[in-house]
Scaffold this active site. Structure first.
Site, PDB file in Angstrom:
ATOM      1  N   ILE A  10       2.212   5.650   4.847  1.00  0.00           N
ATOM      2  CA  ILE A  10       3.340   4.765   4.882  1.00  0.00           C
ATOM      3  C   ILE A  10       4.563   5.506   4.304  1.00  0.00           C
ATOM      4  CG2 ILE A  10       2.109   2.618   5.304  1.00  0.00           C
ATOM      5  CD1 ILE A  10       3.138   2.059   2.270  1.00  0.00           C
ATOM      6  N   ASP A  11       4.337   6.169   3.500  1.00  0.00           N
ATOM      7  CA  ASP A  11       5.618   6.881   2.658  1.00  0.00           C
ATOM      8  C   ASP A  11       6.300   7.953   3.714  1.00  0.00           C
ATOM      9  OD1 ASP A  11       4.235   5.883   0.521  1.00  0.00           O
ATOM     10  OD2 ASP A  11       3.376   7.640  -0.008  1.00  0.00           O
ATOM     11  N   ARG A  25     -13.026   9.214  20.787  1.00  0.00           N
ATOM     12  CA  ARG A  25     -13.243   9.074  22.414  1.00  0.00           C
ATOM     13  C   ARG A  25     -13.089  10.274  23.109  1.00  0.00           C
ATOM     14  NH1 ARG A  25     -12.213   2.844  23.546  1.00  0.00           N
ATOM     15  NH2 ARG A  25     -14.219   1.952  22.625  1.00  0.00           N
ATOM     16  N   ALA A  41      21.000  -3.830   3.879  1.00  0.00           N
ATOM     17  CA  ALA A  41      21.262  -3.801   2.564  1.00  0.00           C
ATOM     18  C   ALA A  41      22.735  -3.490   2.001  1.00  0.00           C
ATOM     19  CB  ALA A  41      20.188  -2.852   1.806  1.00  0.00           C
ATOM     20  N   GLN A  53       2.817  -3.945   1.942  1.00  0.00           N
ATOM     21  CA  GLN A  53       3.161  -2.944   2.840  1.00  0.00           C
ATOM     22  C   GLN A  53       2.357  -1.992   3.585  1.00  0.00           C
ATOM     23  OE1 GLN A  53       7.000  -1.087   0.722  1.00  0.00           O
ATOM     24  NE2 GLN A  53       5.685  -1.962  -0.780  1.00  0.00           N
ATOM     25  N   GLY A 100      -4.208   6.938   0.838  1.00  0.00           N
ATOM     26  CA  GLY A 100      -3.974   5.629   1.019  1.00  0.00           C
ATOM     27  C   GLY A 100      -4.259   5.052   2.294  1.00  0.00           C
TER      28      GLY A 100
HETATM   29  O1  F6P Z   1       0.772   6.726  -0.509  1.00  0.00           O
HETATM   30  C1  F6P Z   1       0.750   5.507  -0.044  1.00  0.00           C
HETATM   31  C2  F6P Z   1       1.000   4.738  -1.318  1.00  0.00           C
HETATM   32  O2  F6P Z   1       1.131   3.194  -1.029  1.00  0.00           O
HETATM   33  C3  F6P Z   1       2.541   4.994  -2.159  1.00  0.00           C
HETATM   34  O3  F6P Z   1       3.597   4.300  -1.512  1.00  0.00           O
HETATM   35  C4  F6P Z   1       2.178   4.108  -3.668  1.00  0.00           C
HETATM   36  O4  F6P Z   1       2.928   5.051  -4.667  1.00  0.00           O
HETATM   37  C5  F6P Z   1       0.643   4.651  -3.825  1.00  0.00           C
HETATM   38  O5  F6P Z   1       0.115   4.874  -2.136  1.00  0.00           O
HETATM   39  C6  F6P Z   1       0.000   3.448  -4.600  1.00  0.00           C
HETATM   40  O6  F6P Z   1      -1.426   4.035  -4.423  1.00  0.00           O
HETATM   41  P1  F6P Z   1      -2.555   3.035  -4.999  1.00  0.00           P
HETATM   42  O7  F6P Z   1      -2.853   2.101  -4.050  1.00  0.00           O
HETATM   43  O8  F6P Z   1      -3.696   3.897  -5.296  1.00  0.00           O
HETATM   44  O9  F6P Z   1      -2.096   2.235  -6.296  1.00  0.00           O
END
Ligand code: F6P
Length: 323
Positions: free
Chosen positions: A128-129, A27, A188, A255, A13
């Site tokens: 991002i995870d 670079r 939260a 996100q 991702g």
């Molecule tokens: O690994 C990053 C991520 O955005 C996860 O948070 C999410 O579960 C997954 O990729 C979603 O994947 P895709 O964009 O292939 O649907």
């Protein structure tokens, strides 16, 4: 064999800051007299020889851009040995003698396979995870958190105006890091993550107690990996008739986008330079990572097979602060 020419790709991702890492790798390598090749669309693009030479100007103006200019693709076929062998042949055929792979744990597994076939590789964590083992933080996490918090701040305005409770579901796959951190920094009332079981009754108790303490709203952050997802949770809470209207917001791919934060640009620069320096010193089969402020080398074997979990001390902290 000394490294004279490297390839660079982004896989899995996309994550904000991947471009900053591509620029840093390019670079740093050019500055050390190496040739650099960009590989489009990750391992799939590699198999299709979607490869082109990168100069210093080619990576100009990308530092502040989200996504990845190299593009990315998920490519399950790369798990096959024959495909991996062909990849090594393609790289060697193109005069590339080392690879920098930027991505998450799946990317590290792909790169490790090449290392096992004798091809030098170095990994840079970007997801991002924040589930990549061996690094305190991956590229993209900070920007994603800022995006989530901005969204929750806005939802809070509406929630308090209408005396609603908002259930906000965020990404993270099997890792609760994003939800946990976002929950703490957005105040939260309750956070649901895969690493810590919580029931709809627990959420109801938190919402009820917030109501009794005079709160005009409640924010519940749910990680997509939690056993109880946002819509299922809403159904259960609605049935309990708690006196709050529940609304669900699934943040989704918003996100993953956006211009990388200052932190993500800086960590991308540090990782990129370190990855090239380590390759030049003969390193391979490792991923650069951040450990207690220092850049370290993590065996790809671990980075690709183990999962980083959030520190549950933060869960305790979140509960303490939701008063
Ligand atoms: O690994 C990053 C991520 O955005 C996860 O948070 C999410 O579960 C997954 O990729 C979603 O994947 P895709 O964009 O292939 O649907």
């Amino acid at each position: 064999m000394s490294v004279k020419s490297i390839g660079v790709l982004t896989a899995g991702g996309d994550a904000p800051g991947m471009n900053a890492a591509v620029r840093a790798v390019t670079r740093a390598a050019l500055g050390s007299g190496l040739k650099v090749h960009g590989i489009h669309r990750a391992f799939e693009g590699l198999m299709q020889e979607d490869i082109f030479e990168l100069g210093a100007r080619d990576v100009g103006g990308i530092l502040q851009r989200g996504g990845t200019v190299l593009q990315t693709e998920r490519y399950p076929a790369f798990a096959e040995l024959a495909v991996q062998q062909k990849a090594v042949a393609i790289l060697r055929g193109r005069g590339i003698d080392a690879l920098v792979a930027i991505g998450g744990d799946g990317t590290m597994r792909g790169a490790l396979a090449l290392h096992k076939l004798g091809f030098p590789v170095m990994g840079i964590p970007a997801s991002i995870d924040n589930d990549v083992y061996g690094t305190d933080i991956a590229i993209g996490v900070d920007t994603a958190l800022n995006t989530i918090v901005e969204a929750i701040d806005k939802l809070r305005d509406t929630a308090s105006s209408h005396r609603n409770a908002f259930i906000v579901e965020n990404m993270g796959r099997h890792c609760g890091h994003l939800a946990l951190m976002a929950g703490i920094i957005s105040g939260a009332e309750m956070i649901l993550i895969p690493e810590q079981e919580a029931s709809a009754e627990d959420v109801a108790a938190a919402v009820r107690s917030a109501h009794e303490r005079g709160k005009t709203h409640a924010i519940i952050v749910v990680s997509e990996g939690a056993s109880l997802r946002a819509s299922a949770l809403k159904k259960k809470l609605d049935a309990m008739e708690l006196g709050y209207g529940f609304r669900v917001t699934i943040l989704g791919h918003v996100q993953r986008g956006g211009s990388p934060s200052a932190w993500d640009r800086l960590i991308a620069a540090r990782f990129g330079v370190s990855a090239v320096e380590r390759l030049l010193k003969g390193g391979s089969g490792t991923m650069v990572g951040l450990k207690d402020g220092a850049i370290v080398a993590v065996p790809m074997e671990e980075a690709g097979s183990r999962q980083r979990a959030p520190d549950l001390e933060y869960y305790r902290m979140a509960k303490m602060l939701a008063k």
